[in-house]
Design an enzyme around this catalytic site. Structure first.
Site, mmCIF file in Angstrom:
data_model
loop_
_atom_site.group_PDB
_atom_site.id
_atom_site.type_symbol
_atom_site.label_atom_id
_atom_site.label_comp_id
_atom_site.label_asym_id
_atom_site.label_seq_id
_atom_site.Cartn_x
_atom_site.Cartn_y
_atom_site.Cartn_z
ATOM 1 N N LEU A 52 0.891 -1.157 0.000
ATOM 2 C CA LEU A 52 0.000 0.000 0.000
ATOM 3 C C LEU A 52 0.926 1.201 0.000
ATOM 4 C CD1 LEU A 52 -2.630 -0.973 2.735
ATOM 5 C CD2 LEU A 52 -3.086 -0.659 0.292
ATOM 6 N N ASP A 53 0.664 2.201 -0.842
ATOM 7 C CA ASP A 53 1.588 3.332 -0.876
ATOM 8 C C ASP A 53 1.479 4.162 0.409
ATOM 9 O OD1 ASP A 53 -0.367 5.412 -1.230
ATOM 10 O OD2 ASP A 53 -0.486 4.925 -3.349
ATOM 11 N N GLU A 54 2.390 5.096 0.556
ATOM 12 C CA GLU A 54 2.527 5.844 1.812
ATOM 13 C C GLU A 54 1.230 6.519 2.242
ATOM 14 O OE1 GLU A 54 5.689 9.095 3.673
ATOM 15 O OE2 GLU A 54 5.796 8.585 1.546
#
Length: 196
Positions: A52-54
């Site tokens: 999951l991106d930041e």
């Protein structure tokens, strides 16, 4: 599909907003970032399954089993996301999401595979995000559920932008048969295996 191997260790976590889906980094530019390793003392060879991106949050599976990781990342396992979007998303836009939209990927045009998409009639009962999302004075927002069998980089965000409703908040709520349920931000639950 139940995969139980006692020698491997498996975890279900609620990844907070602002964390990278990795345990540490040797990159000097990333030293100020937050990593999963600060949430729990994971085993040395643990890996996040499907990042999951930041700026995204929600359900993330962690395992020491590379085969398990490959299986979940294959296109056999559904991943469901709730996206809060800028504006009151139209039925036409939701239909387009379901049919597949053109997004940019690695400098090329890519048409997403058909998926399940529907507008949520009510705001989902999710924990508050650490960073405030803009308030309603800037116009309405709405929520949409998107269930994918693929996972290109920032795919859901690119999809909602492609239909004119940029994502403000993105939460993965389900991977296969595993749901976020009542988990709270930062929770780490050790499990014997993943019931996918």
């Amino acid at each position: 599909m139940a995969i139980n191997k006692t020698k491997h260790r498996h975890f279900i976590i609620y990844k907070p907003y602002g964390y990278l889906s990795q345990f540490k980094s040797h990159d000097s530019k990333q030293q100020s970032k937050k990593f999963l390793g600060s949430l729990f003392d994971f085993p040395e060879n643990a890996m996040a399954i499907g990042r999951l991106d930041e700026k995204s949050e929600g359900l993330l599976l962690v395992t020491t089993n590379g085969k398990m990781s490959d299986f979940v990342n294959s296109q056999k396992v559904e991943k469901e996301y709730y996206a809060q979007v800028d504006g009151d998303i139209s039925a036409e836009a939701v239909k387009s999401l379901g049919l597949g939209v053109e997004i940019g990927f690695n400098g090329k045009k890519y048409k997403t595979k058909p998926c399940k998409a529907f507008k949520l009639n009510e705001t989902p009962n999710l924990p508050k995000r650490s960073k405030k999302i803009r308030d309603d004075r800037h116009g309405p927002t709405s929520w949409v559920s998107i269930t994918l069998n693929e996972g290109k980089f920032r795919q859901v965000r690119k999809m909602t932008s492609a239909v004119g409703f940029p994502t403000l908040r993105l939460v993965r709520i389900r991977v296969g048969g595993i749901a976020l349920g009542s988990m709270q931000v930062g929770d780490v639950v050790a499990v014997d295996g993943f019931e996918l």
